[in-house]
Design a protein around this motif. Structure first.
Motif, PDB file in Angstrom:
ATOM      1  N   SER A 119       0.824  -1.120  -0.020  1.00 51.60           N
ATOM      2  CA  SER A 119       0.118   0.012   0.054  1.00 51.60           C
ATOM      3  C   SER A 119       1.019   1.255  -0.106  1.00 51.60           C
ATOM      4  CB  SER A 119      -1.001  -0.056   1.367  1.00 51.60           C
ATOM      5  OG  SER A 119      -1.666   0.862   1.259  1.00 51.60           O
ATOM      6  N   GLN A 122       3.596   5.058   2.138  1.00 47.02           N
ATOM      7  CA  GLN A 122       3.863   4.696   3.880  1.00 47.02           C
ATOM      8  C   GLN A 122       5.386   4.749   4.257  1.00 47.02           C
ATOM      9  OE1 GLN A 122       1.426   2.170   5.940  1.00 47.02           O
ATOM     10  NE2 GLN A 122      -0.372   2.318   4.168  1.00 47.02           N
ATOM     11  N   SER A 125       7.529   7.919   5.946  1.00 45.57           N
ATOM     12  CA  SER A 125       7.352   8.128   7.262  1.00 45.57           C
ATOM     13  C   SER A 125       7.948   7.192   8.036  1.00 45.57           C
ATOM     14  CB  SER A 125       5.791   8.135   7.623  1.00 45.57           C
ATOM     15  OG  SER A 125       5.029   8.988   6.739  1.00 45.57           O
ATOM     16  N   VAL A 126       7.922   5.982   7.681  1.00 51.08           N
ATOM     17  CA  VAL A 126       8.544   5.032   8.687  1.00 51.08           C
ATOM     18  C   VAL A 126      10.086   5.222   8.575  1.00 51.08           C
ATOM     19  CG1 VAL A 126       9.180   2.511   8.445  1.00 51.08           C
ATOM     20  CG2 VAL A 126       6.921   3.139   7.841  1.00 51.08           C
ATOM     21  N   LEU A 128      11.715   8.083   8.523  1.00 47.64           N
ATOM     22  CA  LEU A 128      11.681   9.235   9.321  1.00 47.64           C
ATOM     23  C   LEU A 128      11.710   8.614  10.731  1.00 47.64           C
ATOM     24  CD1 LEU A 128       9.240  11.813   7.760  1.00 47.64           C
ATOM     25  CD2 LEU A 128      11.733  11.950   7.741  1.00 47.64           C
ATOM     26  N   GLY A 129      10.925   7.796  11.210  1.00 51.85           N
ATOM     27  CA  GLY A 129      10.897   7.173  12.291  1.00 51.85           C
ATOM     28  C   GLY A 129      12.238   6.495  12.648  1.00 51.85           C
ATOM     29  N   THR A 132      15.090   9.056  13.049  1.00 54.81           N
ATOM     30  CA  THR A 132      14.904   9.496  14.382  1.00 54.81           C
ATOM     31  C   THR A 132      15.433   8.731  15.672  1.00 54.81           C
ATOM     32  OG1 THR A 132      13.194  10.790  13.429  1.00 54.81           O
ATOM     33  CG2 THR A 132      13.384  10.781  16.068  1.00 54.81           C
ATOM     34  N   GLN A 156       0.432  11.107   1.939  1.00 51.76           N
ATOM     35  CA  GLN A 156       1.221  10.996   3.032  1.00 51.76           C
ATOM     36  C   GLN A 156       2.672  11.383   2.788  1.00 51.76           C
ATOM     37  OE1 GLN A 156       0.788   6.902   4.744  1.00 51.76           O
ATOM     38  NE2 GLN A 156       2.478   7.266   6.294  1.00 51.76           N
ATOM     39  N   GLU A 159       3.183  14.721   3.817  1.00 56.28           N
ATOM     40  CA  GLU A 159       3.321  15.163   5.035  1.00 56.28           C
ATOM     41  C   GLU A 159       4.763  14.747   5.512  1.00 56.28           C
ATOM     42  OE1 GLU A 159      -1.267  13.466   6.164  1.00 56.28           O
ATOM     43  OE2 GLU A 159       0.423  12.632   7.077  1.00 56.28           O
ATOM     44  N   ALA A 160       5.078  13.583   5.010  1.00 56.73           N
ATOM     45  CA  ALA A 160       6.632  12.971   5.534  1.00 56.73           C
ATOM     46  C   ALA A 160       7.619  14.043   4.944  1.00 56.73           C
ATOM     47  CB  ALA A 160       6.869  11.663   4.978  1.00 56.73           C
ATOM     48  N   TYR A 163       7.662  17.029   7.129  1.00 55.58           N
ATOM     49  CA  TYR A 163       8.160  16.740   8.544  1.00 55.58           C
ATOM     50  C   TYR A 163       9.675  16.768   8.467  1.00 55.58           C
ATOM     51  CZ  TYR A 163       8.892  14.375  12.858  1.00 55.58           C
ATOM     52  OH  TYR A 163       9.356  14.031  14.117  1.00 55.58           O
ATOM     53  N   LYS A 167      11.944  19.098  10.768  1.00 56.11           N
ATOM     54  CA  LYS A 167      12.681  18.665  11.878  1.00 56.11           C
ATOM     55  C   LYS A 167      14.042  18.090  11.613  1.00 56.11           C
ATOM     56  CE  LYS A 167       8.612  18.928  13.938  1.00 56.11           C
ATOM     57  NZ  LYS A 167       8.246  19.458  15.296  1.00 56.11           N
TER      58      LYS A 167
ATOM     59  N   ALA B  60      -0.910  15.806  10.879  1.00 54.39           N
ATOM     60  CA  ALA B  60      -0.370  14.738   9.897  1.00 54.39           C
ATOM     61  C   ALA B  60      -0.609  13.377  10.404  1.00 54.39           C
ATOM     62  CB  ALA B  60       0.966  15.217   9.323  1.00 54.39           C
ATOM     63  N   ASN B  63       1.228  10.498   8.838  1.00 55.53           N
ATOM     64  CA  ASN B  63       2.904  10.452   8.807  1.00 55.53           C
ATOM     65  C   ASN B  63       3.055  10.171  10.218  1.00 55.53           C
ATOM     66  OD1 ASN B  63       5.496  10.978   8.081  1.00 55.53           O
ATOM     67  ND2 ASN B  63       5.328  13.130   8.890  1.00 55.53           N
ATOM     68  N   GLY B  66       3.401   6.402  10.363  1.00 56.51           N
ATOM     69  CA  GLY B  66       4.203   5.720   9.985  1.00 56.51           C
ATOM     70  C   GLY B  66       5.661   6.034  10.831  1.00 56.51           C
ATOM     71  N   ILE B  67       6.141   7.345  11.269  1.00 52.52           N
ATOM     72  CA  ILE B  67       6.938   7.568  12.180  1.00 52.52           C
ATOM     73  C   ILE B  67       7.194   6.780  13.268  1.00 52.52           C
ATOM     74  CG2 ILE B  67       8.106   9.149  13.569  1.00 52.52           C
ATOM     75  CD1 ILE B  67       7.219  11.414  11.482  1.00 52.52           C
ATOM     76  N   GLY B  70       8.421   3.397  12.623  1.00 50.92           N
ATOM     77  CA  GLY B  70      10.087   3.373  11.963  1.00 50.92           C
ATOM     78  C   GLY B  70      10.753   3.492  13.308  1.00 50.92           C
ATOM     79  N   LEU B  71      10.039   4.177  14.416  1.00 50.02           N
ATOM     80  CA  LEU B  71      10.928   4.280  15.714  1.00 50.02           C
ATOM     81  C   LEU B  71      11.031   3.073  16.338  1.00 50.02           C
ATOM     82  CD1 LEU B  71       9.155   7.721  16.967  1.00 50.02           C
ATOM     83  CD2 LEU B  71      11.628   7.196  17.036  1.00 50.02           C
ATOM     84  N   ASP B  93      -5.187   2.266   7.003  1.00 53.59           N
ATOM     85  CA  ASP B  93      -4.402   1.592   6.264  1.00 53.59           C
ATOM     86  C   ASP B  93      -2.876   1.717   6.897  1.00 53.59           C
ATOM     87  OD1 ASP B  93      -3.878   0.054   4.005  1.00 53.59           O
ATOM     88  OD2 ASP B  93      -2.884   1.560   3.075  1.00 53.59           O
ATOM     89  N   GLN B  97      -1.179  -1.661   7.639  1.00 53.14           N
ATOM     90  CA  GLN B  97       0.041  -2.210   6.941  1.00 53.14           C
ATOM     91  C   GLN B  97       1.424  -1.921   7.756  1.00 53.14           C
ATOM     92  OE1 GLN B  97       1.073  -1.844   2.687  1.00 53.14           O
ATOM     93  NE2 GLN B  97       2.512  -0.355   3.125  1.00 53.14           N
TER      94      GLN B  97
END
Lengths: 281, 317
Positions: A119, A122, A125-126, A128-129, A132, A156, A159-160, A163, A167, B60, B63, B66-67, B70-71, B93, B97
C-alpha cells in the motif's frame, strides 16, 4: 566492489527478476528492472550493513526501506545475492507458504525486510521514524528509501516530506524512481506532478538529479554526493531517471510491463539479453 | 453488594497523561508523538520533561503512524496521541500495514472517544473505533473505565511487546478503582458479585453499570458487574463463569453496537453457552452536538438504559 563486478551482479539480478515473475505468472518486472542498478549499488557498495546476521533494529548499520513494495522481485533478488538468505528461496516467490510474499512483509521473518510495504506512500514516514531512532541512539549510520514516482501522488509522502525538513532529519537519503510511468499510463497523463525537483526543494530538501539512473557510475557519483550533504540540517532526495523494464528490450519504453509476467518465449529472449554471471537460483 | 465511591471525578485522558509522565521517568525507550493536540491529550508533562523524546508532528496523522512504526525499528516504544477518530479511521491503512501487519510495538493512544466528546459533534465522535481496531490481527484493544485504571493501563502497555489501541475520553467521570491497582492486559475485573444478571461493561459505561446494579438491587435484582477493560484479547473465562451463574448478560459500551464489545461477548456466548444477551450501545447511528450527559441519555447509554436492558434480558431467560 568494482563497477565491473557490480555490473555482473546487475545482470544476474535481472535474470532472477524475470525468472521469478515468469515462474508464477505474476509480479512486477518493469519497475523492478528499472531499479536494479540503484539497489545493487546500495547493497554491494554504499551501505554499511550485515547480511550474515540480520537484526531488526539495525543499530550501527545503514538501513533501507522499499516504499514501492510491488517491485519486490528486485528487492528479494538483491537481498539474496547480498547474503541475507539463500538464493534457492527465490524459487518460492509468491507461492503458498513462502516468506517471499507478493509484497514484502516482516510477517514471515524474512531477513532484510524491516517493514511491510505495498500500500503506497508509507515508507518515507517509516524511514523518518527509523532515522529519528538512530539519532536518539547516537547511531550515525544512514537511512535510505526508494519510492516510485507514481507513488508521490499519495498525500502521506508530502506529510513526511514536510516533516523531514522541518525537523531536520538529515541522516536520510530518499530516492525516487522517476520512470514517468504508472499502471494506467504515463505519470503526465494520469496525474501530472510538474517539477519534482521544484517540489522537493520547496519542501526544504536537497535534491540531486541523476539523469542516467540506470548507469552504475552515475549512481555511484550521486550516492557519494548525497552522503556528503548529510548532517547539514536537510534531508536529501535523489531523482533517479530510470527506464522501466531496463535491460530487457521488449519491456522498455512502455508501462505495459508494470505488472505482467513474460511467457516462455519472452523469458528466453529476456535471459538471452542478460548473462548468467553468478549462477541462476 | 459491594459499593464503590467516586474519589473525585477526573478525566481518563489525564490518567493517560499521568501514566505517560511516569513512563518518561522510568523507561528511557518510551517516546511520544502528537498531532497538534498535546494539551487535549494531556501530554504536556511528558513533552516538557522529555523534549528529546517527544515529537510534535503537526496535523498529519498518517505520517505520525508511519514515524511511530519506524521508531520501533530502532528499539523505541512510541506512544501516539490524538483523538480516537484521527487515531483509527483516518489512518486505518497506515496502522494496518506499517504497524499491525508489520508487528510493530506502537501504542496508539486515543482520546475523546465516543459521544462524551460532546459539543464538537459527530465528525469527532467516533463510535466505530473498537470495531476497526479489534478486527486487525493481534491488535490489543483496551478501554479503561476511569482515571486510575487509564493511568495503570498506560504504564502496563509499555511492558507488552506488540501493537496496542488504548481508548479513553474527554469528560470528568467518577474515579473509583484503586489507585495502586496494577493493570493486567486481558483480565476482567468482577466489581460486584450477583446471581440474576451479568453486566459486562467497558470504559465510561462501567460506572453507569455500577449505578444500575445499585438500582437493580433496590428492586430485588442481584447484578454481577464485570469491568471489561480489555476488549481484545477478551477474558472469555470471566464472561462464561458469570453467565453460567446468572444465565443472562447485558453488555454496555460507548460505541456502535456493530463491532463493539457486545459483539465480541455475543460470539463468546453463542459458541460456548448461548444465554440471552441485550446490548446497551449506539444503534447504528452517528452522534451529534450536546453535553455528554444529554447525549448519553438520548442515545441510551446510561444507568437507566442498563437497568431497562437487565430487566428485559432477565425476562428472556
Amino acid at each position: 566492489m568494482s563497477q565491473e563486478n557490480l555490473q555482473a551482479v546487475v545482470s544476474q539480478v535481472r535474470r532472477d527478476i524475470v525468472r521469478m515473475v515468469h515462474a508464477v505468472n505474476s509480479g512486477h518486472p518493469g519497475g523492478s528492472l528499472g531499479c536494479v542498478e540503484y539497489l545493487v549499488s546500495l547493497y554491494f557498495k554504499h551501505m554499511n550493513h550485515n547480511a550474515a546476521d540480520f537484526k531488526m533494529d539495525g543499530v550501527g548499520e545503514d538501513v533501507f526501506f522499499l516504499s514501492n513494495g510491488h517491485i519486490s522481485p528486485v528487492m528479494y533478488s538483491v537481498l539474496a545475492r547480498a547474503g541475507y538468505f539463500d538464493v534457492s528461496e527465490l524459487a518460492t516467490f509468491r507461492k503458498l507458504n513462502t516468506r517471499l510474499q507478493g509484497h514484502p512483509t516482516t510477517h514471515e521473518g524474512l531477513e532484510g525486510i524491516r517493514i511491510a510495504s505495498g500500500s503506497l506512500g508509507q515508507g518515507l514516514s517509516v524511514a523518518l521514524g527509523a532515522a529519528t531512532a538512530k539519532k536518539l541512539n547516537g547511531d550515525d549510520s544512514i537511512v535510505f528509501t526508494l519510492h516510485g514516482d507514481g507513488e508521490l501522488q499519495e498525500g502521506q509522502i508530502w506529510e513526511a516530506a514536510m516533516y523531514a525538513s522541518a525537523k531536520k532529519v538529515d541522516n536520510l537519503i530518499a530516492a525516487v524512481d522517476v520512470n514517468e510511468k504508472q499502471i494506467d499510463g504515463s505519470t503526465d497523463d494520469v496525474l501530472a506532478m510538474g517539477s519534482l525537483r521544484a517540489k522537493f526543494e520547496a519542501f526544504g530538501w536537497d535534491v540531486i538529479d541523476v539523469e542516467q539512473g540506470n548507469d552504475l557510475d552515475a549512481i555511484d557519483t550521486a550516492i557519494s554526493e548525497a552522503k556528503g550533504k548529510l548532517g547539514n540540517g536537510k534531508p536529501v532526495c535523489l531523482l533517479l531517471r530510470t527506464e522501466m523494464g531496463n535491460g530487457v528490450d521488449f519491456m522498455m519504453g512502455t508501462h505495459k510491463w508494470h505488472g505482467v509476467a513474460p511467457n516462455d518465449e519472452q523469458l528466453a529472449s529476456a535471459l538471452a539479453q542478460n548473462e548468467e554471471t553468478l549462477g541462476d537460483y | 453488594m459491594k459499593k464503590y465511591t467516586d474519589s473525585g471525578s477526573k478525566d481518563t485522558r489525564s490518567g493517560f497523561g499521568a501514566g505517560l509522565e511516569e513512563l518518561g521517568k522510568t523507561n528511557e525507550n518510551v517516546v511520544a508523538l502528537c498531532a497538534d493536540l498535546t494539551g487535549s491529550l494531556k501530554m504536556n508533562a511528558f513533552a516538557d520533561q522529555n523534549p528529546d523524546r517527544f515529537y510534535q508532528v503537526g496535523i498529519a496523522e498518517a505520517n505520525m503512524m508511519g514515524i511511530a512504526a519506524g521508531l520501533t525499528i530502532g528499539g523505541k516504544i512510541p506512544f501516539t496521541g490524538t483523538f480516537a477518530n484521527f487515531s483509527t479511521g483516518r489512518v486505518y491503512d497506515q496502522i494496518r500495514q506499517s504497524i499491525a501487519y508489520s508487528g510493530k510495538n506502537v501504542k496508539i493512544c486515543a482520546s475523546h472517544a465516543g459521544l462524551t466528546l460532546g459539543e464538537d459533534g459527530a465528525t469527532h465522535q467516533i463510535l466505530e473505533d473498537i470495531g476497526l481496531m479489534k478486527m486487525l490481527p493481534h491488535m490489543v484493544v483496551i478501554n479503561p473505565c476511569d482515571y486510575n485504571q487509564t493511568k495503570a493501563a498506560t504504564i502496563a502497555i509499555a511492558e507488552y511487546d506488540g501493537p496496542v489501541y488504548l481508548r479513553f475520553g474527554r469528560p470528568k467521570v467518577a474515579n473509583f478503582t484503586p489507585a495502586d491497582a496494577k493493570f493486567e492486559i486481558g483480565k476482567a475485573d468482577v466489581l460486584t458479585e450477583g446471581t440474576d444478571v451479568t453486566i459486562v461493561a467497558t470504559g465510561h459505561l462501567v460506572w453507569e453499570a455500577l449505578q444500575a446494579a445499585e438500582a437493580l438491587e433496590a428492586a430485588g435484582v442481584s447484578a454481577e458487574v464485570i469491568n471489561m477493560a480489555t476488549i481484545k484479547p477478551l477474558d472469555e473465562k470471566a464472561i462464561l463463569a458469570s453467565a453460567s451463574k446468572t444465565g443472562c448478560v447485558v453488555t454496555a459500551e460507548e460505541h456502535n453496537r456493530f463491532g463493539g464489545l457486545g459483539e465480541s461477548v455475543a460470539q463468546t456466548l453463542v459458541t460456548n453457552n448461548p444465554v440471552p444477551q441485550e446490548f446497551v450501545a449506539v444503534n447504528d447511528s452517528f452522534g451529534e452536538s450536546g453535553t455528554p450527559a444529554q447525549l448519553m441519555e438520548k442515545y441510551g447509554l446510561n444507568a437507566d438504559a442498563i437497568v431497562a436492558a437487565a430487566q428485559k434480558v432477565i425476562a428472556r431467560k
